[in-house]
Scaffold this motif. Structure first.
Motif, PDB file in Angstrom:
ATOM      1  N   LEU A 731      20.040  30.908 -38.588  1.00 45.40           N
ATOM      2  CA  LEU A 731      19.493  30.210 -39.749  1.00 45.40           C
ATOM      3  C   LEU A 731      19.690  28.714 -39.587  1.00 45.40           C
ATOM      4  O   LEU A 731      20.666  28.269 -38.962  1.00 45.40           O
ATOM      5  N   LYS A 732      18.780  27.951 -40.170  1.00 45.79           N
ATOM      6  CA  LYS A 732      18.920  26.503 -40.119  1.00 45.79           C
ATOM      7  C   LYS A 732      20.141  26.084 -40.938  1.00 45.79           C
ATOM      8  O   LYS A 732      20.309  26.526 -42.076  1.00 45.79           O
ATOM      9  N   PRO A 733      21.027  25.257 -40.378  1.00 49.25           N
ATOM     10  CA  PRO A 733      22.203  24.827 -41.139  1.00 49.25           C
ATOM     11  C   PRO A 733      21.803  24.046 -42.391  1.00 49.25           C
ATOM     12  O   PRO A 733      20.711  23.469 -42.464  1.00 49.25           O
ATOM     13  N   HIS A 734      22.704  24.035 -43.388  1.00 53.74           N
ATOM     14  CA  HIS A 734      22.421  23.280 -44.608  1.00 53.74           C
ATOM     15  C   HIS A 734      22.468  21.782 -44.329  1.00 53.74           C
ATOM     16  O   HIS A 734      22.900  21.341 -43.244  1.00 53.74           O
ATOM     17  N   VAL A 735      22.026  20.981 -45.293  1.00 52.79           N
ATOM     18  CA  VAL A 735      21.813  19.547 -45.070  1.00 52.79           C
ATOM     19  C   VAL A 735      23.086  18.808 -44.655  1.00 52.79           C
ATOM     20  O   VAL A 735      23.071  18.071 -43.658  1.00 52.79           O
ATOM     21  N   PRO A 736      24.226  18.935 -45.369  1.00 51.96           N
ATOM     22  CA  PRO A 736      25.425  18.216 -44.897  1.00 51.96           C
ATOM     23  C   PRO A 736      25.822  18.609 -43.477  1.00 51.96           C
ATOM     24  O   PRO A 736      26.268  17.756 -42.695  1.00 51.96           O
ATOM     25  N   ARG A 737      25.638  19.882 -43.135  1.00 54.56           N
ATOM     26  CA  ARG A 737      25.989  20.318 -41.781  1.00 54.56           C
ATOM     27  C   ARG A 737      25.023  19.712 -40.769  1.00 54.56           C
ATOM     28  O   ARG A 737      25.441  19.308 -39.665  1.00 54.56           O
ATOM     29  N   ARG A 738      23.746  19.631 -41.101  1.00 53.96           N
ATOM     30  CA  ARG A 738      22.774  19.022 -40.172  1.00 53.96           C
ATOM     31  C   ARG A 738      23.128  17.569 -39.908  1.00 53.96           C
ATOM     32  O   ARG A 738      23.014  17.082 -38.794  1.00 53.96           O
ATOM     33  N   ILE A 739      23.544  16.859 -40.973  1.00 58.50           N
ATOM     34  CA  ILE A 739      23.946  15.462 -40.799  1.00 58.50           C
ATOM     35  C   ILE A 739      25.144  15.378 -39.856  1.00 58.50           C
ATOM     36  O   ILE A 739      25.181  14.543 -38.932  1.00 58.50           O
ATOM     37  N   GLU A 740      26.128  16.256 -40.067  1.00 55.76           N
ATOM     38  CA  GLU A 740      27.319  16.256 -39.212  1.00 55.76           C
ATOM     39  C   GLU A 740      26.952  16.543 -37.764  1.00 55.76           C
ATOM     40  O   GLU A 740      27.441  15.873 -36.832  1.00 55.76           O
ATOM     41  N   LEU A 741      26.082  17.526 -37.534  1.00 60.29           N
ATOM     42  CA  LEU A 741      25.681  17.885 -36.174  1.00 60.29           C
ATOM     43  C   LEU A 741      24.910  16.758 -35.518  1.00 60.29           C
ATOM     44  O   LEU A 741      25.117  16.451 -34.324  1.00 60.29           O
ATOM     45  N   ASP A 742      24.018  16.111 -36.247  1.00 58.02           N
ATOM     46  CA  ASP A 742      23.249  14.998 -35.676  1.00 58.02           C
ATOM     47  C   ASP A 742      24.159  13.841 -35.290  1.00 58.02           C
ATOM     48  O   ASP A 742      23.960  13.204 -34.245  1.00 58.02           O
ATOM     49  N   LEU A 743      25.160  13.571 -36.103  1.00 54.89           N
ATOM     50  CA  LEU A 743      26.075  12.465 -35.787  1.00 54.89           C
ATOM     51  C   LEU A 743      26.896  12.784 -34.543  1.00 54.89           C
ATOM     52  O   LEU A 743      27.150  11.896 -33.709  1.00 54.89           O
ATOM     53  N   LEU A 744      27.326  14.037 -34.412  1.00 52.38           N
ATOM     54  CA  LEU A 744      28.069  14.411 -33.212  1.00 52.38           C
ATOM     55  C   LEU A 744      27.159  14.344 -31.994  1.00 52.38           C
ATOM     56  O   LEU A 744      27.593  13.923 -30.900  1.00 52.38           O
ATOM     57  N   ASP A 745      25.910  14.725 -32.149  1.00 52.01           N
ATOM     58  CA  ASP A 745      24.945  14.632 -31.063  1.00 52.01           C
ATOM     59  C   ASP A 745      24.762  13.171 -30.635  1.00 52.01           C
ATOM     60  O   ASP A 745      24.746  12.847 -29.435  1.00 52.01           O
ATOM     61  N   ILE A 746      24.663  12.274 -31.595  1.00 55.92           N
ATOM     62  CA  ILE A 746      24.525  10.843 -31.292  1.00 55.92           C
ATOM     63  C   ILE A 746      25.754  10.339 -30.553  1.00 55.92           C
ATOM     64  O   ILE A 746      25.650   9.569 -29.575  1.00 55.92           O
TER      65      ILE A 746
END
Length: 899
Positions: A731-746
């Motif tokens: 499932l697609k992660p919820h919004v706060p989790r997506r933000i956290e994952l994108d920041l770690l990716d960056i």
């Protein structure tokens, strides 16, 4: 100043009575009105207070008349003659030669009116013991005097045990009526303390305060205690036993209140003494006399210490001291009080007043009846079926549960299960659930058992089975066969279980249906709980504003319906703190958490609420740079999790400990703690342990190890773990989790020397997510990381709107400055190794730079674009505090970074 004969002066009490300053100040502001009534039973100090007011007015030079009335004054002629005699000192020449006793009533009234008209200045007539003269005939005289438009300067003060029965509404509308009653005459605590000064040294201030509460400020009761204490060597025993059964108090009540009553009124009072309160219809239902309703109406005609409990005057109760006396009388004459209470319980039951019915059944010491009443009223549904909730109802029954055959009352037993769970008494809750499971055999009862069992999974932090959830949805198909509150709770549980599975749209859908069902069933207490599920679903969907609205609605309703500081108030405050801390409003979040989170740790709560509060608390402490306080909060939260038996909460807390250690650069400690607390390297590759949809908050092993590897400089392994985590999600992660994952990716992209992709990821993040309302996720990554983002936005020439949105997010509260964190630790926490503070990619650029290669040549060697090489060179210049290529090479050689 006017002086009267002895009869026409108020009684002198010397120093025995305290001055009623507050009441006198009220009357001083108003001044005498056309009519002031001072109405109360015997012993409330009516005459004493009226005399104080009289003296106060006399000292101001007012024209006053004091007339104590007697039984003979119930005759119209007697009353008019008494009034004329009382006026003589105001009009010395008026009464001479007048044979008032031989005049008819009409003439006497005419003479009185004439004399009152001749008084040119205002005059106030105090009629003490007015109840002695009170008949329909004498009341008509007073009504005529008060209605006369040319006598507006004449003021009346009626001091009486019973209220006047002539019309007073016109006076009220014109602001010419002041009514003083029991509530006004009852001693305040300050007055009670003053009353005992110098006369009861054996009593403490606390004892006097408690006594005043028990006697409700009744002056004569306080006076009796004062006398008894003065005569006794054991004041404590007097205070403990003092009530209407006390011999001296009973004698007073018998002589002054009870004995003068008609026998049928006496019997009525004694027969109903066991009831906490009575009404006309209740009296008619439970009393043996067919005239009970009439007797109830006649109570107002007598001087009784009775309190009216509602604005309509439908419900009354006797003063506690008087009621104790009446109960003793009931025992003496052999009235079966338990039968009376059982009849009352059944009467309330027929009127769907379950709380009152159970209260009366328990007063009758009939626990089986209480359980039966709850059972037929819906059992566990009563927990939710009111505005305030039925918590107190079941708590009262729990104390008597040992006397009840609970297997005969399965719905009531399920209610005991729910209440125990809400109080955090999970062993007791499981005990009652087991009893109910053995008793619930039919299809209907099995549905009740199922919905409560799913509810219990919330409080015991167990996952409800898929079968139970499917069955709950099937139960809803029965329509009219499922009671509304039952249906509402089933929808509630579906909303919650879809929430914790990150099926947020369905959580909101079922949550709204559940709230509507609770409201339709008149169960506002149950409806308020839905704000928690709907608000969280909105928060994790990225709609922070709707979440805040839901939580503020919960707080407002909880404070209005239950009270400030209640369990639901604390729930709303904790969830609101999660929103506020994410947005960066740390002070407001911290203020609410300071009381609300400890409250929930001790009271009604479940995993998600404690998790939300703990995460908000950690967020605030870390962003304020208070590492020691963050570790202490973890210790406290872990103790709560163990006490509650919440294994998921313990795991979440342990994950945050590892995260905190990584953030402060304590990498090896983080590794050791991760391995010993279940976040092993093997767990980082386990699909079940890293299912983000089942972890709304906190870390999973893969996230922790991605950060640990990045902090160690092992970017390749960090990338491997991170990418595997992302791709395995169903499932697609919820919004706060997506933000956290994108920041770690960056972060990883930057460490990999891929600024162009990092910039693209940053642009997509800032354009696609409401990051301003979740800025704490970015800020908690640390100042080095956020500064790197600023440089990235500048060097990669990303669109202006991206830079502006980034600045908006970062221009919130100050960046974290973690206390006691060394510069080396800070560098490690941001993913920079010890080699001069440069990343591995930046060191590669430096070696080629020292060999004299141009930007294009470096790019070809490392397969980087010109812009990316420029990006790395600017980062290198900033870290080495230089501005040219030559100076960078020199600084690298001086530090030992370059050969």
């Amino acid at each position: 100043m006017v002086t009267h004969q002895n009869r026409f002066q108020p009684p002198v009490h010397g120093g025995q009575h305290i001055r009623r300053r507050n009441l006198l100040q009220q009357l001083q502001r108003l001044g005498p009105l056309r009519l002031t009534t001072i109405i109360a039973p015997a012993g409330y100090g009516k005459t004493s207070f009226a005399a104080q007011w009289y003296d106060s007015l006399r000292n101001q030079g007012a024209n006053l008349v004091w007339l104590p009335l007697e039984v003979d004054d119930c005759d119209q002629s007697h009353l008019l003659v008494a009034l004329l005699e009382a006026l003589q000192d105001l009009q010395p020449g008026e009464g001479r030669g007048l044979d008032a006793n031989s005049m008819p009533v009409a003439t006497l009234l005419s003479v009185l009116v004439t004399r009152l008209r001749r008084i040119e200045t205002p005059v106030t007539l105090f009629l003490d013991d007015y109840h002695f003269a009170q008949t329909d005939a004498t009341e008509s005289l007073l009504a005529k005097l008060l209605a006369a438009k040319d006598l507006t300067h004449v003021k009346f003060v009626l001091i009486s045990r019973s209220a006047p029965r002539f019309p007073i509404s016109a006076l009220r509308l014109n602001g010419e009526l002041k009514q003083i009653g029991v509530a006004d005459l009852s001693f305040s605590e300050t007055e009670a303390q003053e009353f005992f000064v110098g006369r009861a040294e054996k009593l403490t201030r606390e004892q006097i305060g408690e006594l005043n509460k028990r006697t409700e400020g009744w002056a004569v009761a306080l006076q009796m205690v004062r006398v008894l204490v003065a005569e006794s060597s054991n004041s404590a025993s007097i205070l403990e036993s003092f009530d209407g059964s006390n011999a001296e108090m009973a004698r007073y009540l018998s002589e002054q209140v009870f004995s003068s009553l008609p026998s049928d009124i006496q019997h009525f009072l004694v027969e109903t003494a066991s009831l906490p309160a009575i009404s006309r219809t209740l009296a008619a239902a439970i009393c043996g006399s067919p005239d009970a309703a009439t007797l109830f109406n006649r109570l107002a005609d007598h001087a009784l210490p009775i309190a009216v409990l509602d604005a309509q005057g439908m419900w009354i109760r006797c003063h506690p001291v008087f009621n104790s006396f009446l109960k003793e009388e009931a025992i003496r004459v052999g009235i079966e009080t338990q039968d009376i209470l059982r009849k009352a319980a059944r009467w309330f039951q027929t009127r769907d007043d379950c709380e009152a019915a159970v209260r009366h059944a328990l007063l009758a010491d009939d626990t089986a009846l209480a359980a039966e009443i709850i059972e037929t009223s819906g059992g566990w549904r009563r927990v939710y079926a009111t505005t305030r909730g039925g918590t107190l109802l079941f708590q009262t029954l729990i104390a008597k549960a040992a006397d009840i055959n609970l297997s005969g009352y399965p719905l009531t037993t399920l209610g005991l299960c729910v209440i125990s769970a809400k109080a955090g008494q999970l062993d007791a809750a499981n005990h009652y659930l087991a009893i109910a499971e053995r008793a619930c055999t039919g299809q209907t009862l099995s549905r009740d058992l199922r919905v409560v069992r799913v509810l219990m999974s919330l409080y015991t932090d167990r996952w409800a089975s898929t079968a139970d959830l499917s069955a709950l949805e099937d139960d809803l198909a029965y329509g009219s066969d499922v009671q509304l509150i039952h249906r509402a709770l089933a929808l509630n549980m579906l909303a919650y279980n879809f929430l914790i599975r990150t099926d947020l749209d369905r959580a909101i859908h079922y949550g709204q249906l559940a709230m509507r069902a609770f409201r339709d069933g008149g169960a506002d207490f149950g409806a308020m709980h839905l704000y928690t599920h709907i608000g969280q679903a909105a928060f994790f969907s990225g709609d922070s504003a709707s979440a805040e609205d839901a939580y503020r609605s919960l707080i407002a309703e909880a404070q209005s319906n239950i009270g400030e500081g209640s369990d639901l108030d604390a729930v709303g405050q904790v969830l609101l703190s999660e929103v506020l801390s994410m947005r960066g409003d740390h002070d407001a979040a911290s203020s609410a958490l300071s009381w609300a989170l400890p409250h929930l740790e001790r009271h009604d709560t479940w995993f998600d609420l404690l998790a939300a509060g703990f995460m908000a608390q950690q967020r605030v402490l870390r962003l304020n740079g208070n590492v020691l306080a963050a570790h202490a909060a973890i210790d406290s939260a872990r103790a709560t999790a163990r006490r509650r038996g919440f294994e998921r909460l313990t795991r979440l807390i342990d994950g945050e400990r590892v995260t905190l250690l990584v953030a402060t650069g304590d990498i090896e400690d983080a590794v050791r703690y991760a391995e010993t607390s279940g976040f092993t390297t093997q767990a980082a590759y386990a699909d079940a342990a890293n299912n983000l949809s089942l972890n709304l908050r906190g870390c999973v092993p893969a996230l922790l190890w991605a950060r640990i590897y990045a902090a160690r400089g092992d970017i390749a392994r960090a990338r491997d773990v991170f990418d595997r985590l992302r791709t395995q999600q169903a499932l697609k992660p919820h919004v706060p989790r997506r933000i956290e994952l994108d920041l770690l990716d960056i972060r990883l992209l930057q460490a990999e020397g891929r600024p162009d992709k990092a910039a693209a990821c940053l642009s997509n993040l800032l354009l696609s997510q409401p990051i301003a309302n979740y800025r704490a996720i970015l800020q908690i990554e640390g100042a080095d990381f956020t500064n790197a983002l600023r440089r990235l936005a500048t060097l990669m020439e990303i669109p202006a709107v991206i830079s502006q949105r980034l600045a908006q997010v970062l221009d919130g509260p100050a960046m974290p400055t973690l206390a006691n964190v060394t510069a080396a630790n800070a560098a490690a926490a941001s993913g920079i190794n010890e080699s001069g503070g440069l990343t591995e990619r930046e060191r590669g650029v430096m070696h080629l730079l020292s060999a004299g290669l141009s930007n294009k040549e470096i790019g070809r060697q490392l397969d980087l674009s010109d812009n990316t090489v420029k990006f790395h060179l600017r980062n290198i210049f900033a870290k080495l505090n230089v501005t040219t290529r030559t100076a960078a090479v020199t600084a690298g050689r001086n530090s030992g970074m370059l050969p």
